[in-house]
Design a protein around this motif. Structure first.
Motif, PDB file in Angstrom:
ATOM      1  N   UNK A   1       0.843  -1.195   0.000  1.00 27.68           N
ATOM      2  CA  UNK A   1       0.000   0.000   0.000  1.00 27.68           C
ATOM      3  C   UNK A   1       0.879   1.246   0.000  1.00 27.68           C
ATOM      4  N   UNK A   2       0.633   2.136  -0.956  1.00 28.21           N
ATOM      5  CA  UNK A   2       1.407   3.375  -1.021  1.00 28.21           C
ATOM      6  C   UNK A   2       0.813   4.409  -0.077  1.00 28.21           C
ATOM      7  N   UNK A   3       1.637   4.950   0.768  1.00 32.49           N
ATOM      8  CA  UNK A   3       1.222   5.995   1.691  1.00 32.49           C
ATOM      9  C   UNK A   3       1.318   7.362   1.014  1.00 32.49           C
ATOM     10  N   UNK A   4       0.833   8.383   1.700  1.00 30.71           N
ATOM     11  CA  UNK A   4       0.802   9.727   1.111  1.00 30.71           C
ATOM     12  C   UNK A   4       2.202  10.254   0.792  1.00 30.71           C
ATOM     13  N   UNK A   5       3.190   9.856   1.576  1.00 31.06           N
ATOM     14  CA  UNK A   5       4.551  10.331   1.346  1.00 31.06           C
ATOM     15  C   UNK A   5       5.325   9.410   0.407  1.00 31.06           C
ATOM     16  N   UNK A   6       4.586   8.566  -0.306  1.00 30.72           N
ATOM     17  CA  UNK A   6       5.138   7.646  -1.293  1.00 30.72           C
ATOM     18  C   UNK A   6       5.937   6.498  -0.698  1.00 30.72           C
ATOM     19  N   UNK A   7       5.852   6.304   0.607  1.00 30.73           N
ATOM     20  CA  UNK A   7       6.391   5.081   1.193  1.00 30.73           C
ATOM     21  C   UNK A   7       5.426   3.936   0.919  1.00 30.73           C
ATOM     22  N   UNK A   8       5.953   2.725   0.918  1.00 34.43           N
ATOM     23  CA  UNK A   8       5.120   1.540   0.697  1.00 34.43           C
ATOM     24  C   UNK A   8       5.125   0.686   1.940  1.00 34.43           C
ATOM     25  N   UNK A   9       3.946   0.256   2.364  1.00 36.96           N
ATOM     26  CA  UNK A   9       3.808  -0.612   3.528  1.00 36.96           C
ATOM     27  C   UNK A   9       3.218  -1.944   3.084  1.00 36.96           C
ATOM     28  N   UNK A  10       3.733  -3.035   3.638  1.00 37.62           N
ATOM     29  CA  UNK A  10       3.223  -4.360   3.297  1.00 37.62           C
ATOM     30  C   UNK A  10       2.325  -4.880   4.408  1.00 37.62           C
ATOM     31  N   UNK A  11       1.214  -5.532   4.012  1.00 33.52           N
ATOM     32  CA  UNK A  11       0.259  -6.089   4.965  1.00 33.52           C
ATOM     33  C   UNK A  11      -0.148  -7.488   4.500  1.00 33.52           C
ATOM     34  N   UNK A  12      -0.063  -8.491   5.363  1.00 33.26           N
ATOM     35  CA  UNK A  12      -0.599  -9.807   4.989  1.00 33.26           C
ATOM     36  C   UNK A  12      -2.096  -9.695   4.727  1.00 33.26           C
ATOM     37  N   UNK A  13      -2.580 -10.392   3.702  1.00 31.72           N
ATOM     38  CA  UNK A  13      -3.999 -10.260   3.386  1.00 31.72           C
ATOM     39  C   UNK A  13      -4.514 -11.375   2.492  1.00 31.72           C
ATOM     40  N   UNK A  14      -5.646 -11.090   1.894  1.00 31.28           N
ATOM     41  CA  UNK A  14      -6.365 -12.068   1.077  1.00 31.28           C
ATOM     42  C   UNK A  14      -7.689 -12.386   1.740  1.00 31.28           C
TER      43      UNK A  14
END
Length: 306
Positions: A23-36
């Motif tokens: 997921x791209x944050x507002x400051x263009x950092x990317x965060x990963x989250x387990x999902x599905x």
């Protein structure tokens, strides 16, 4: 307690998508989250207190290691999660409002799932099996899961299906939709699912869905608005509890997980009571960031007084 359960096999199995959201944050950092979606439903049922498993495949990379650890933490039966040397399935969420995303994983690990490698005797222990999500729009996995659902149905396992519409279903999904609805004892859809899958107004879409399997029970959720449950000639409506919403991610998965848990834990209860529990579970999930799996205490706290 049944003999299969005593032997340590789960009463509930969800077979579907397991992936990592980037997921791209507002400051263009990317965060990963387990999902599905399929994985979220398995976690929801396990957290509420029914022995559960997610049946699927992940890779051997850093993202898959995180999915493995999160599955352990959720108390899932790890014998049902297979690992391969293929790359991971990733959902690239480059915009949150409105959602904009795409998937990376043309030959990813999830496609390698093999039901023949699951624990011996597991289908005799399972009361419910859940299917849905983008797994049913990704070949050859989709064909594998449809065949598995048909086999389980023939063995007397109840089938739950939540299409959980994503853009992968825009073309060529209709035959799979019809087959899975035809196999299902319970179909869960959101109002958005109905609009996107059928391209019509909600009433017409719901009529089309019911025509695919008049015997199936159908749960329609509409976010904070009144939900509808249809079973046979009975129509039940109820509004979800009001909560301060932190995040709606995973609320639908918590709702269907709550409904299935309720039917397994309290089979003597009415459809209205099962619906009430499902809506409380979805609302409880909204009170936390990310795809939260609520505890039984969290859900009960939001239930209307009997």
């Amino acid at each position: 307690m049944s003999t299969p359960h005593a032997a340590g096999l789960p009463l509930f199995v969800s077979a579907g998508d397991i992936l990592t959201d980037l997921v791209r944050e507002r400051d263009s950092r990317w965060l990963s989250h387990p999902g599905g979606a399929g994985w979220n439903v398995a976690r929801a049922v396990a957290r509420l207190g029914v022995p559960s498993a997610f049946a699927g495949a992940i890779g051997s990379d850093c993202f898959s290691d995180e999915l493995w650890q999160a599955s352990l933490d959720a108390g899932l039966d790890m014998r049902f999660i297979q690992r391969s040397q293929r790359p991971p399935l990733l959902a690239i969420v480059h915009q949150a409002h409105p959602p904009a995303y795409f998937f990376i994983g043309e030959a990813s690990a999830d496609l390698a799932f093999d039901p023949a490698r699951l624990p011996e005797g597991w289908s005799a222990a399972a009361q419910w099996a859940h299917f849905g999500g983008i797994s049913l729009a990704r070949q050859p996995l989709a064909a594998t899961l449809v065949a598995l659902a048909a086999d389980l149905r023939a063995r007397g396992v109840k089938i739950s299906f939540d299409p959980n519409y994503r853009n992968l279903m825009e073309h060529g999904y209709r035959p799979t939709l019809e087959t899975m609805v035809g196999l299902a004892d319970l179909v869960k859809v959101s109002d958005e699912d109905l609009r996107c899958l059928f391209g019509t107004d909600e009433d017409s879409a719901l009529a089309s869905l019911r025509a695919m399997n008049p015997q199936a029970a159908i749960l329609v959720t509409r976010g904070p608005h009144t939900a509808t449950f249809l079973a046979g000639g009975e129509t039940i409506e109820a509004a979800p509890p009001r909560v301060e919403v932190v995040d709606t991610v995973g609320a639908g998965d918590a709702s269907i997980g709550g409904f299935l848990f309720s039917t397994m834990r309290w089979p003597q209860r009415s459809w209205r009571e099962h619906l009430s529990f499902a809506l409380a579970a979805g609302a409880a999930a909204c009170g936390h960031a990310g795809a939260h799996s609520p505890t039984l205490d969290e859900v009960v706290a939001l239930m209307p007084a009997q």
